[in-house]
Design a protein around this motif. Structure first.
Motif, PDB file in Angstrom:
ATOM      1  N   TYR A 113       0.815  -1.211   0.000  1.00  0.00           N
ATOM      2  CA  TYR A 113       0.000   0.000   0.000  1.00  0.00           C
ATOM      3  C   TYR A 113       0.853   1.267   0.000  1.00  0.00           C
ATOM      4  CZ  TYR A 113      -4.091  -2.921   0.523  1.00  0.00           C
ATOM      5  OH  TYR A 113      -5.077  -3.847   0.299  1.00  0.00           O
TER       6      TYR A 113
ATOM      7  N   LYS B  48      -7.775   1.281   3.781  1.00  0.00           N
ATOM      8  CA  LYS B  48      -7.851  -0.094   3.268  1.00  0.00           C
ATOM      9  C   LYS B  48      -6.722  -0.945   3.850  1.00  0.00           C
ATOM     10  CE  LYS B  48      -8.113  -2.643  -1.112  1.00  0.00           C
ATOM     11  NZ  LYS B  48      -8.058  -2.518  -2.606  1.00  0.00           N
TER      12      LYS B  48
ATOM     13  N   GLN C  42      -6.916  -4.304   6.497  1.00  0.00           N
ATOM     14  CA  GLN C  42      -6.281  -5.583   6.182  1.00  0.00           C
ATOM     15  C   GLN C  42      -5.317  -6.012   7.287  1.00  0.00           C
ATOM     16  OE1 GLN C  42      -5.066  -5.767   2.107  1.00  0.00           O
ATOM     17  NE2 GLN C  42      -3.648  -7.470   2.417  1.00  0.00           N
TER      18      GLN C  42
END
Length: 431
Positions: free
Chosen positions: A179, A197, A201
């Protein structure tokens, strides 16, 4: 550049004598450090201490780098064990480690956003993409406890992943780098959603590997007088307030790092990817004699001391000693002595391990002779988990301590108000 020629090699070969050959034969069969240990000298370090604190158990961090957390929680454990009137007690390191990893990930992603416009070759980005690990320091432990509270070990016990962190660290860093790369490619308006996001995770992964932290719990125990106790509806905060109940902001992270870029008698401030987002590392740099005297004062007051040292220097795990003078190395290695400044600035030494200081033996002039240490490598390491440290080792290879403000002199308290020296994380000698 000078070339190593055959003539120069021949000159070096002529310096080897018969004694060197004998030492070489011995070293073929055993590690040189083991061969050079003078057990009679090292055993003397395990004599009694005239300033000593009772402790309530030996812990084991196993295959993880959570020594800073274990030693910090073992410090607080002494208060809790007395309040609960028990012989043994242990906090859940897994509970606090869960939030430590989450805080590091959150902070890392913020730093990824902040540096997204910088080139990959910049020091900041190169440092960032090294990823996060298990390590941390006292002020971050204090910040985590203050923010999340504590629970007993039985409430959130260790899992395989919490005590063997290699896979968890690898997976977490893979997610962060994935990311982080996306953040660098994205438009500014999209970066926060990418971070969200990533955090989702990582949180899910941690819940799978470590278990989801509790919000409320019940706890029952029998004290050492065989009285039964039971508490219902506790939270991590109410448990901490009732069974620890001290203000951790009153502790100062004192260091002795006499480098050319860390002046004495001032705070050294930094922010790196091991921090909580809202916390900086703030460390008061003092002379070694000052740090030692503060440790002694706190021990005399009946309080253990969290310290940081170099666990790779002159240590024997079977004997449980930390002492350069117990190793007869000069016959084989020659002169290897270095100053504390040179050790730090060349990367030869650093505060890479944290332990709990439980005692000191003082001579007739109140000067320290040897120190008693509780490690977090289990009962099979050292003398039932206890290590003895010489004064020579302490002066050279102990670098930091958590000291309550009550033990600082008025002059030392004044140093806390001076303008700090701000360092980037890659400038720190132990990063």
């Amino acid at each position: 550049m000078e070339v190593l020629t055959k003539e120069k090699l021949n000159m070096l070969a002529k310096t080897i004598n018969e004694q060197d050959h004998v030492l070489s034969v011995m070293a073929q069969h055993e590690d040189l450090m083991t061969l050079s240990l003078d057990q009679r000298k090292s055993a003397a370090l395990h004599q009694a201490f005239n300033v000593e604190i009772e402790h309530h158990g030996i812990t084991a961090q196993k295959q993880s780098g959570r020594c800073w957390m274990f030693s910090a929680l073992n410090n607080l454990r002494e208060i809790t064990a007395e309040k609960m009137n028990v012989e043994q007690f242990e906090f859940s390191e897994n509970y606090l480690a869960f939030y430590d990893k989450l805080e590091k990930a959150n902070n890392w992603l913020d730093m990824a956003i902040d540096t997204a416009e910088q080139p990959l070759s910049s020091q900041a980005v190169q440092y960032l993409f090294k990823g996060i690990g298990d390590g941390n320091v006292w002020d971050q432990a204090a910040g985590l406890v203050t923010k999340y509270g504590l629970v007993p070990k039985e409430v959130m016990p260790e899992t395989w992943a919490s005590s063997h962190t290699k896979t968890a660290d690898q997976l977490t860093n893979r997610i962060l780098r994935k990311y982080g790369a996306e953040i660098r490619k994205a438009e500014k308006t999209e970066r926060e959603s990418i971070k969200a996001k990533a955090m989702k995770q990582i949180y899910r992964l941690q819940c799978i590997l470590f278990g989801q932290p509790v919000n409320t719990f019940d706890y029952a125990w029998r004290d050492k007088d065989n009285n039964m106790h039971e508490e219902k509806g506790l939270t991590p905060f109410t448990f901490y307030e009732k069974y620890v109940g001290i203000d951790l902001s009153q502790y100062v992270h004192v260091i002795c790092e006499p480098t050319s870029y860390e002046p004495m008698h001032v705070c050294i401030v930094s922010h790196d990817n091991g921090n909580m987002a809202e916390n900086n590392r703030v460390r008061l740099n003092l002379e070694m004699d000052e740090l030692e005297n503060l440790c002694i004062a706190q021990l005399k007051a009946g309080q253990p001391v969290w310290i940081g040292l170099d666990a790779g220097a002159f240590i024997d795990r079977s004997e449980g000693i930390l002492d350069p003078d117990s190793y007869v190395l000069s016959a084989a290695a020659g002169d290897i002595a270095m100053t504390k400044q040179d050790l730090l600035e060349t990367g030869e030494s650093s505060p890479n391990h944290n332990v709990l200081l439980l005692g000191v033996h003082l001579d007739e002039n109140e000067k320290p002779v040897r120190w008693k240490i509780e490690n977090s490598w289990g009962k099979d390491s050292g003398k039932d988990g206890i290590y003895a440290c010489s004064e020579d080792y302490f002066k050279t290879y102990v670098f930091e301590a958590a000291i309550h403000k009550d033990f600082l002199s008025e002059e030392q308290k004044g140093y806390l108000d001076k303008k700090p020296v701000v360092l980037m994380p890659w400038q720190l000698p132990w990063m």
